[in-house]
Scaffold this motif. Sequence first.
Motif, PDB file in Angstrom:
ATOM      1  N   UNK A 180      -9.102   7.544   4.971  1.00 45.08           N
ATOM      2  CA  UNK A 180      -9.926   6.433   4.284  1.00 45.08           C
ATOM      3  C   UNK A 180      -9.516   5.998   3.014  1.00 45.08           C
ATOM      4  N   UNK A 181      -9.005   6.843   2.126  1.00 46.68           N
ATOM      5  CA  UNK A 181      -8.261   6.175   0.882  1.00 46.68           C
ATOM      6  C   UNK A 181      -7.373   5.348   1.030  1.00 46.68           C
ATOM      7  N   UNK A 182      -6.372   5.708   2.119  1.00 45.92           N
ATOM      8  CA  UNK A 182      -5.249   4.838   2.527  1.00 45.92           C
ATOM      9  C   UNK A 182      -5.602   3.666   3.032  1.00 45.92           C
ATOM     10  N   UNK A 183      -6.811   3.612   3.686  1.00 48.09           N
ATOM     11  CA  UNK A 183      -7.161   2.239   4.267  1.00 48.09           C
ATOM     12  C   UNK A 183      -7.857   1.582   3.346  1.00 48.09           C
ATOM     13  N   UNK A 184      -8.430   2.253   2.193  1.00 45.87           N
ATOM     14  CA  UNK A 184      -8.895   1.484   1.179  1.00 45.87           C
ATOM     15  C   UNK A 184      -7.908   0.646   0.146  1.00 45.87           C
ATOM     16  N   UNK A 185      -6.745   1.140   0.060  1.00 47.90           N
ATOM     17  CA  UNK A 185      -5.689   0.762  -0.552  1.00 47.90           C
ATOM     18  C   UNK A 185      -5.067  -0.486   0.153  1.00 47.90           C
ATOM     19  N   UNK A 186      -5.104  -0.204   1.318  1.00 49.34           N
ATOM     20  CA  UNK A 186      -4.397  -1.554   2.129  1.00 49.34           C
ATOM     21  C   UNK A 186      -5.224  -2.595   2.217  1.00 49.34           C
ATOM     22  N   UNK A 187      -6.608  -2.612   2.547  1.00 51.50           N
ATOM     23  CA  UNK A 187      -7.620  -3.371   2.671  1.00 51.50           C
ATOM     24  C   UNK A 187      -7.657  -4.024   1.023  1.00 51.50           C
ATOM     25  N   UNK A 188      -7.643  -3.214   0.142  1.00 52.02           N
ATOM     26  CA  UNK A 188      -7.792  -3.885  -1.162  1.00 52.02           C
ATOM     27  C   UNK A 188      -6.597  -4.856  -1.742  1.00 52.02           C
ATOM     28  N   UNK A 189      -5.389  -4.543  -1.153  1.00 53.77           N
ATOM     29  CA  UNK A 189      -4.229  -5.231  -1.548  1.00 53.77           C
ATOM     30  C   UNK A 189      -4.205  -6.423  -0.539  1.00 53.77           C
ATOM     31  N   UNK A 190      -4.768  -6.226   0.737  1.00 49.44           N
ATOM     32  CA  UNK A 190      -4.686  -7.089   1.364  1.00 49.44           C
ATOM     33  C   UNK A 190      -5.550  -8.558   1.005  1.00 49.44           C
TER      34      UNK A 190
ATOM     35  N   UNK B 138       0.898  -1.141   0.013  1.00 49.24           N
ATOM     36  CA  UNK B 138      -0.085  -0.041  -0.038  1.00 49.24           C
ATOM     37  C   UNK B 138       0.754   1.191  -0.054  1.00 49.24           C
ATOM     38  N   UNK B 139       2.003   1.077   0.715  1.00 42.12           N
ATOM     39  CA  UNK B 139       2.973   2.300   0.872  1.00 42.12           C
ATOM     40  C   UNK B 139       3.147   2.521  -0.732  1.00 42.12           C
TER      41      UNK B 139
END
Length: 945
Positions: free
Chosen positions: A251-261, A225-226
């Motif tokens: 919220x956009x940052x968390x969206x990216x993390x969760x999508x990659x997870x 995500x980073x």
Amino acid sequence: MIRRALLASACLSAAGAADLTHFEQRIRPLLIENCIECHGPDKQKGGLRLDSRAGWQTGGDSGPALVPGKLDESKLWHAVSYLDRDLKMPPKRKLKDSEISDLKLWIESGAPDPRDEVAGSTKGKSARADASFWSFQPPRDVPPPAVLNTDWPANDIDRYILAKLESQQMQPAPDASPAVLQRRLAFDLTGLPPDLSQPAPQTLAEYEKRVDELLASTAFAERFASHWLDITRFAESSGGGRSLPFKDAWRFRDYVIEAIRDNVPLDRMITEHLAGDILPAADAAARRRQVTATGFLALGPTNYEEQDKGMLRMDIVDEQLDTMGRAFLGMTLGCARCHDHKFDPISARDYYALAGILRSTKTLRNYTDNVAHWIDTPLPMDGEAEVALQKHEKQVGALKEQIATIKDSLRDAGSADLRTRRTISISDLPGIVVDDTAAQKVGMWKQSTSYAPYIGSGYLSDNNEGKGEKTVSFTPKIPKTGRYEVRLAFNAGPNRAESATVTILHADGEELKAVKMVTDSLKGLQFASLGTYRFEANGQGFVLVSNASSQGFVTVDAVQFLPADETVDDVVAKKEKDKESPTAVKLKKQLAELEKELKAVQKGGQDRPEAMSVAEDTAPEDAKIHIRGSIRNLGAVVPRGFIQAALHGTAPAIPTNASGRLQLAQWLTSRDNPLTARVMVNRIWHWIYGAGIVRTTDNFGSTGEAPSHPELLDHLAVRFMEDGWSLKHLIKQMVMSHTYRMASTHAATTDPDNRLLSHMNRKRMDAECLRDAMLSAAGTLDRSFGGQGISEAKAVDANDQKIQNLEYGYAFQDTRRSLYTAAFRNVRHPLFEVFDFADINQPIAQRTTSTVATQALFLMNSPKVIEQARSAADVVLKSAPDTDTRIGTAFRNSLQRQPTEKERALVREFIESSQSGNATPEDIRDLWARFIQDLWSTPEFRFLD
């Protein structure tokens, strides 16, 4: 300036060329708009031409117009900054502060200028690539080549790599040791040190199991995500002089993390970035995710204070196109804003075909506010949570409406009793009141008393005539500097204007408001709040009402200025000095009860979450070509569409009633698009191997580098699409290859840059890895997942100058993973500043890797490093009572290995010789902390073999 870092490798050779995107996007349009008329081909005042580089280099009667890199020696700078009493350019008006800042940055950065020839000349033009250029051809999956050493390849990647090595009579490096490979794999996949409670994998099966474990971990999602946030220029503030905090960017940052997870396919992520808000959503959770994803378009560096709203709109579109082009297409699109791309097959028509899509997208709430604002979209909740939230919102809304009604009754006329009168005197109203009789009128206004009540002797009406010819200006005498609520008194009725334009000039700028004067049946006096602004005592300030563009009668009665810092009681007390009317007493009691009830209801309920996003424009339209990039010199209309050279197959048709963002996403992620999959694969290769197959990771054009292994790049791109754009699957292929598992110590004299990958690249760890490794060694790393990182970021009043203090005075005290550290545009974590964290005003394709003295000094002297070293020393001291074991613990925690005997002896000697007999526990801890700082300063800690 907000976009001072938008200096990309746009229009010159990448081999040492100056960065020209800033010139193309800011300087060329500025010169055309302000300078060329007097210093161009038709006229050369003072003998100076500014329509080519040679023009300003030669200069006019006074010599060269500027000296690149030397502001004080540049005559152009002195002229535009009005520093010289006798030389002020342009002569009729000074440039805007933002334009002067743009010129300042351009001159200081060496004045890069691609205009090799005078306008109209055909000499010296460089060859321009066409649609036959390699990156514009669809990728072809060529079978892996045969190799001589058939035992070495572990997968197809290795066959492509080995075949190229063998063609140059080169051999691959030996395998890395299990310990080195364990550390490399952990940092590459998770950004964290390896878990040394697990032994280093000894067999390929054990290694594959470890790879699968890391890919399934939350740490993997955070690490990649980073990387993704780098290319989407994620930030939590707008940047610029008055930098506004983005309260919901997390919220956009968390969206990216969760999508990659969750291994969401990358083509789906790209689609949601561009068009998530218009995609069908299966449920509330999907709707939340998709709307939040469009933060990609909203999170850019924006000068919300730009007063030229046409320029602001186009600057936002330009930034969005530049980010999308470099992040997903590997193309610098910015040059085509002013002219056909000089080197790549991207025309100005292509640019404005894409621009029409984003101009048909709303990124701001409106283009009239003095300080613009992004769109905050309410997010739906699930099931019972949504029902409860709607009930809460309805209750809060009803209470607020009742409170507003009572406040209006108290504040509009000082007392509800005044509503029964036919006329209201100025003395009956609280605050500072300027009547229409004291206003400055332009045009023929009719004095009217048709509908009561009204203030003073009547009110003004434009009689629904002379639209655009009439204004009324109210200038208050402000006795005390402060914030005042501005309220317009007008006479309402069914035939009144749907929208009347009002301009407020206050101490912090200018605001434009639209007032609805029409009502269904109510006739008579009404008050409209125009907002709260700061006014200076005896300073300039006014409220101007215009009938321009209005349909219906525009009426004006008075303007009221109420001190915002005074309570209703204070304001009323000034006018009702002796005795209040029974009605007022009753209303004030009701008001107090309602405000108490509202506070209790708000405390007991939850606010609806919001996300920064975009929305469809209600009137989508095609864009006109902006000749030479000027918003005021428009050419032919260009139908919305895509880059013609990259079109293969049938392009998605854009409906006339839609922006075209969904079709843009479909084209970007199409199997027929020759760029996107290649660019994504190359980025991931860069993240894993330390250098891309195409080393210019955001420039696949003719000024970028050619791929070192073109067949391998195409093979991976095709398989990537066939495998469903799976990030995890692609990364597993890469790290399972024999190529990845080679040692990095092998050097080939025939390939000093290691373009053929005869060994693994040695990589300097980025700022986030360094900080997280320190926190890990110190035992202070907070591994909490997701959530808001900057609790102080709230909804902002853009007219409040104090809001920028959040960024400039922010203390970075958290110990969460660096991914969650406040990502302000102007101020970053001190360690990030020192260790090459790139400027987030633009997509970060690849970090600069520097080795400078300030890095060593930071690791020696930074209070934050010393603090963590002391915590790391506490961990070491608690690990065992004897020195040798403690030394081993320190090495394992920081370098992930045991010390050699020589290292152990040297450290033991240092500890024993530096420790006095009467040393306190704090002295001992500090001694070990200094030793740990020495470990953190070693290349071994900072580099990855």
